[in-house]
Design a protein around this motif. Sequence first.
Motif, PDB file in Angstrom:
ATOM      1  N   UNK A 129       0.567  -1.110  -0.412  1.00 55.75           N
ATOM      2  CA  UNK A 129       0.048  -0.115  -0.076  1.00 55.75           C
ATOM      3  C   UNK A 129       1.153   1.075  -0.137  1.00 55.75           C
ATOM      4  N   UNK A 130       0.330   2.529  -0.068  1.00 55.35           N
ATOM      5  CA  UNK A 130       0.769   3.966  -0.653  1.00 55.35           C
ATOM      6  C   UNK A 130       0.011   4.661   0.551  1.00 55.35           C
ATOM      7  N   UNK A 131       0.647   5.291   1.238  1.00 48.63           N
ATOM      8  CA  UNK A 131      -0.714   6.597   2.191  1.00 48.63           C
ATOM      9  C   UNK A 131      -0.265   7.896   1.623  1.00 48.63           C
ATOM     10  N   UNK A 132      -1.268   8.510   1.226  1.00 49.13           N
ATOM     11  CA  UNK A 132      -1.535   9.703   0.723  1.00 49.13           C
ATOM     12  C   UNK A 132      -1.140  11.002   2.361  1.00 49.13           C
ATOM     13  N   UNK A 133      -0.355  11.672   1.892  1.00 46.40           N
ATOM     14  CA  UNK A 133      -0.297  12.299   3.542  1.00 46.40           C
ATOM     15  C   UNK A 133      -0.622  13.840   2.630  1.00 46.40           C
ATOM     16  N   UNK A 152      -8.697  15.676  -4.249  1.00 48.33           N
ATOM     17  CA  UNK A 152      -9.105  16.078  -5.534  1.00 48.33           C
ATOM     18  C   UNK A 152      -7.341  15.608  -6.635  1.00 48.33           C
ATOM     19  N   UNK A 153      -6.238  15.116  -5.937  1.00 52.59           N
ATOM     20  CA  UNK A 153      -4.824  13.875  -6.851  1.00 52.59           C
ATOM     21  C   UNK A 153      -5.318  12.890  -6.820  1.00 52.59           C
ATOM     22  N   UNK A 154      -5.810  12.345  -5.386  1.00 51.65           N
ATOM     23  CA  UNK A 154      -6.658  11.029  -6.063  1.00 51.65           C
ATOM     24  C   UNK A 154      -6.872  10.590  -6.900  1.00 51.65           C
ATOM     25  N   UNK A 199       2.767   9.128  -0.365  1.00 50.88           N
ATOM     26  CA  UNK A 199       2.798  10.571  -1.108  1.00 50.88           C
ATOM     27  C   UNK A 199       2.570  11.191  -0.619  1.00 50.88           C
ATOM     28  N   UNK A 200       3.727  12.267  -0.659  1.00 50.40           N
ATOM     29  CA  UNK A 200       3.308  13.835   0.285  1.00 50.40           C
ATOM     30  C   UNK A 200       2.553  14.712  -0.734  1.00 50.40           C
ATOM     31  N   UNK A 201       1.668  15.043  -0.498  1.00 50.05           N
ATOM     32  CA  UNK A 201       1.160  16.849  -1.194  1.00 50.05           C
ATOM     33  C   UNK A 201       1.437  18.005  -0.716  1.00 50.05           C
ATOM     34  N   UNK A 202       1.461  18.312  -1.080  1.00 54.18           N
ATOM     35  CA  UNK A 202       1.770  20.150  -0.763  1.00 54.18           C
ATOM     36  C   UNK A 202       1.657  21.091  -1.891  1.00 54.18           C
TER      37      UNK A 202
END
Length: 210
Positions: A27-31, A40-42, A122-125
């Motif tokens: 699994x990959x985590x989105x933070x 929106x990215x997902x 996956x870090x969202x900024x």
Amino acid sequence: MPNPLNGAQFVLAAHRISQLPADRGAEVAFAGRSNAGKSSALNALTGHKGLARTSKTPGRTQQMVAFSLPPLAQGDGNAPLDARLIDLPGYGYAKVPEELRAHWKQEIDAYLHQRRSLRGVVLIADIRHPLKEFDRMMLDFCFETNLPCHLLLTKADKLSRNQATQALAAVRREFGEGVQASAQVFSSADGTGVEPAREAVVALLRRPRE
């Protein structure tokens, strides 16, 4: 080219890591902060407009949300991977009681340390702003635990191409030596960087856990 993340489906929303799907597969985590465009990215990456909720009120994701993916081919005669995406609670502007914030800090910390199926983050900024304290903490954690991190600098459509390029270069300069981190510009609104981001997520899922 077929989208390997297409077909993602909501599985459950967990208040504690013990409620997440069985700790096997990959699994990959989105933070990311609550207003950085994580949902929106997902949606853009999976090609499923309504998969993750988007809202004008930041901080709606207040649980760990698991999405299953179709079995992911590995090649070399290996069996397909049981793969998932995990959407971690948005951090920052969520109007939640301090007690709940403390709970999520503890649960996310436990998740990142204990979850064996976790292959990367996956870090969202938001590309328009410098990295925040939470972003730096997540990058530091990934460095300390040898966990790969891919940074999506979202809302790139709000900047000129030159501004976006400069912002990306500035972020990359912040990565210390030995940090297993990569970064790219991204926009769910106009599709900038969506395909490379998908490839990065799939590469993380296929990566063996050290």
